[in-house]
Design a protein around this motif. Structure first.
Motif, PDB file in Angstrom:
ATOM      1  N   VAL A 107       0.844  -1.191  -0.171  1.00  0.00           N
ATOM      2  CA  VAL A 107       0.015  -0.332  -0.129  1.00  0.00           C
ATOM      3  C   VAL A 107       1.191   0.994  -0.045  1.00  0.00           C
ATOM      4  CG1 VAL A 107      -1.603   1.489   1.190  1.00  0.00           C
ATOM      5  CG2 VAL A 107      -1.665  -1.091   0.785  1.00  0.00           C
ATOM      6  N   GLN A 113      -0.610   9.900   4.482  1.00  0.00           N
ATOM      7  CA  GLN A 113      -1.870   9.350   3.542  1.00  0.00           C
ATOM      8  C   GLN A 113      -2.031   8.152   2.913  1.00  0.00           C
ATOM      9  OE1 GLN A 113      -4.657  10.487   4.914  1.00  0.00           O
ATOM     10  NE2 GLN A 113      -3.461  11.782   6.503  1.00  0.00           N
ATOM     11  N   LEU A 115      -2.777   5.711   0.679  1.00  0.00           N
ATOM     12  CA  LEU A 115      -3.963   5.929  -0.269  1.00  0.00           C
ATOM     13  C   LEU A 115      -4.801   4.606  -0.931  1.00  0.00           C
ATOM     14  CD1 LEU A 115      -1.711   5.747  -3.760  1.00  0.00           C
ATOM     15  CD2 LEU A 115      -2.159   8.087  -2.351  1.00  0.00           C
ATOM     16  N   THR A 116      -6.166   4.895  -1.232  1.00  0.00           N
ATOM     17  CA  THR A 116      -6.952   4.068  -1.314  1.00  0.00           C
ATOM     18  C   THR A 116      -7.494   3.174  -2.552  1.00  0.00           C
ATOM     19  OG1 THR A 116      -8.084   5.223  -2.121  1.00  0.00           O
ATOM     20  CG2 THR A 116      -8.524   5.291   0.011  1.00  0.00           C
ATOM     21  N   TYR A 117      -7.582   1.354  -3.004  1.00  0.00           N
ATOM     22  CA  TYR A 117      -7.271   0.597  -3.812  1.00  0.00           C
ATOM     23  C   TYR A 117      -9.070   0.463  -4.446  1.00  0.00           C
ATOM     24  CZ  TYR A 117      -2.110   0.774  -3.374  1.00  0.00           C
ATOM     25  OH  TYR A 117      -1.265   1.667  -3.644  1.00  0.00           O
ATOM     26  N   THR A 118      -9.079   0.234  -5.306  1.00  0.00           N
ATOM     27  CA  THR A 118     -10.798  -0.417  -5.355  1.00  0.00           C
ATOM     28  C   THR A 118     -10.617  -2.024  -5.487  1.00  0.00           C
ATOM     29  OG1 THR A 118      -9.836  -0.760  -7.934  1.00  0.00           O
ATOM     30  CG2 THR A 118     -11.263   0.847  -7.508  1.00  0.00           C
ATOM     31  N   THR A 119     -11.734  -2.691  -5.490  1.00  0.00           N
ATOM     32  CA  THR A 119     -11.908  -3.839  -4.857  1.00  0.00           C
ATOM     33  C   THR A 119     -11.165  -4.769  -6.566  1.00  0.00           C
ATOM     34  OG1 THR A 119     -14.293  -3.357  -4.341  1.00  0.00           O
ATOM     35  CG2 THR A 119     -13.856  -5.575  -4.416  1.00  0.00           C
ATOM     36  N   THR A 138      -5.705  -4.134  -9.286  1.00  0.00           N
ATOM     37  CA  THR A 138      -6.466  -3.330  -8.440  1.00  0.00           C
ATOM     38  C   THR A 138      -6.611  -2.141  -9.139  1.00  0.00           C
ATOM     39  OG1 THR A 138      -7.576  -2.528  -6.656  1.00  0.00           O
ATOM     40  CG2 THR A 138      -5.002  -3.091  -6.451  1.00  0.00           C
ATOM     41  N   GLU A 140      -5.064   1.921  -8.237  1.00  0.00           N
ATOM     42  CA  GLU A 140      -3.866   2.297  -7.314  1.00  0.00           C
ATOM     43  C   GLU A 140      -4.840   4.312  -6.994  1.00  0.00           C
ATOM     44  OE1 GLU A 140      -0.345   2.502  -5.695  1.00  0.00           O
ATOM     45  OE2 GLU A 140      -0.035   3.828  -7.766  1.00  0.00           O
ATOM     46  N   GLN A 141      -5.830   4.601  -5.980  1.00  0.00           N
ATOM     47  CA  GLN A 141      -5.908   5.913  -6.338  1.00  0.00           C
ATOM     48  C   GLN A 141      -4.939   7.505  -6.109  1.00  0.00           C
ATOM     49  OE1 GLN A 141      -9.619   6.398  -7.612  1.00  0.00           O
ATOM     50  NE2 GLN A 141      -9.509   4.601  -7.993  1.00  0.00           N
TER      51      GLN A 141
END
Length: 228
Positions: A107, A113, A115-119, A138, A140-141
């Motif tokens: 990650v 912070q 990052l967020t990830y999709t399913t 996935t 990566e945002q």
């Protein structure tokens, strides 16, 4: 005399070759993708177009910057001369000068912070003919540049590193195929002058190594497509 005549008779062709050489070394270039380090964004057998004037005007065949032209942006896919040996690589910029970058269990953590990830979606990934491993893909945002990444749980890789601050004038680069990439985790941050240019489109593509060994099959769906 024969040499002079040969040069005179082929002057137009020689000027064309000279212009093509200047174009490729100073303005635009095309590079084949030889490895899997940018999967799934780029595949082996892709040929990418590279804008050598995206960031700097350089003295041809050198890293000497004559004139800065633009700023590298987070998320840009770039070609570079590795600071650890000079090998030409293609990676994605994830950290700009002054950014704090860390990685924890694959990650990416940017300026504190995560990052967020999709399913995630699982599929089989062929590493070599006959060797297929589980892979997870996935999105990566990354700020302003979400993009696909791939994780290979079965492969030994550097999935963690402590936070560093990217020095002034340097950049932190990662491959999209996170567990199969020689990037800033291994070669360190990359000075701006080592960036060759920004890769912006796949020009042509062919599957040159399938599960059964050597083959060459055009991938027309990837021709003249933008790199995200």
């Amino acid at each position: 005399m024969n040499l002079r005549r040969l040069l005179r008779d082929n002057r137009g062709f020689l000027l064309f070759l000279l212009g093509l050489g200047v174009l490729r070394t100073a303005v635009a270039d095309w590079n084949p993708i030889p490895s899997a380090s940018m999967r799934p964004t780029l595949l082996e057998g892709d040929v990418v177009l590279v804008n050598r004037l995206a960031y700097d005007l350089k003295l041809p065949l050198t890293d000497v910057v004559l004139l800065p032209l633009g700023e590298p942006r987070r998320g840009d896919v770039v070609t570079l001369n590795s600071p650890a040996g000079g090998t030409r690589l293609i990676k994605r910029i994830v950290g700009l000068p002054g950014d704090r970058v860390a990685l924890r269990d694959d990650v990416l953590i940017l300026n504190g912070q995560p990052l967020t990830y999709t399913t995630p979606q699982s599929h089989g990934e062929t590493l070599t003919p006959g060797w297929v491993v589980d892979a997870v893909r996935t999105t990566e945002q990354l700020p302003d540049r979400p993009h696909a990444v791939q994780i290979l749980p079965a492969i030994r890789a550097r999935r963690d590193f402590a936070e560093i601050t990217v020095p002034a004038g340097q950049y932190f680069l990662l491959g999209d195929n996170r567990d199969n990439s020689e990037d800033s985790r291994y070669i360190g941050t990359v000075p701006r002058e080592k960036l060759i240019g920004r890769a912006h489109h796949v020009l042509v593509s062919a599957d040159w190594l399938g599960e059964d060994g050597w083959r060459l099959a055009p991938r027309f769906d990837r021709w003249v497509t933008a790199i995200r």
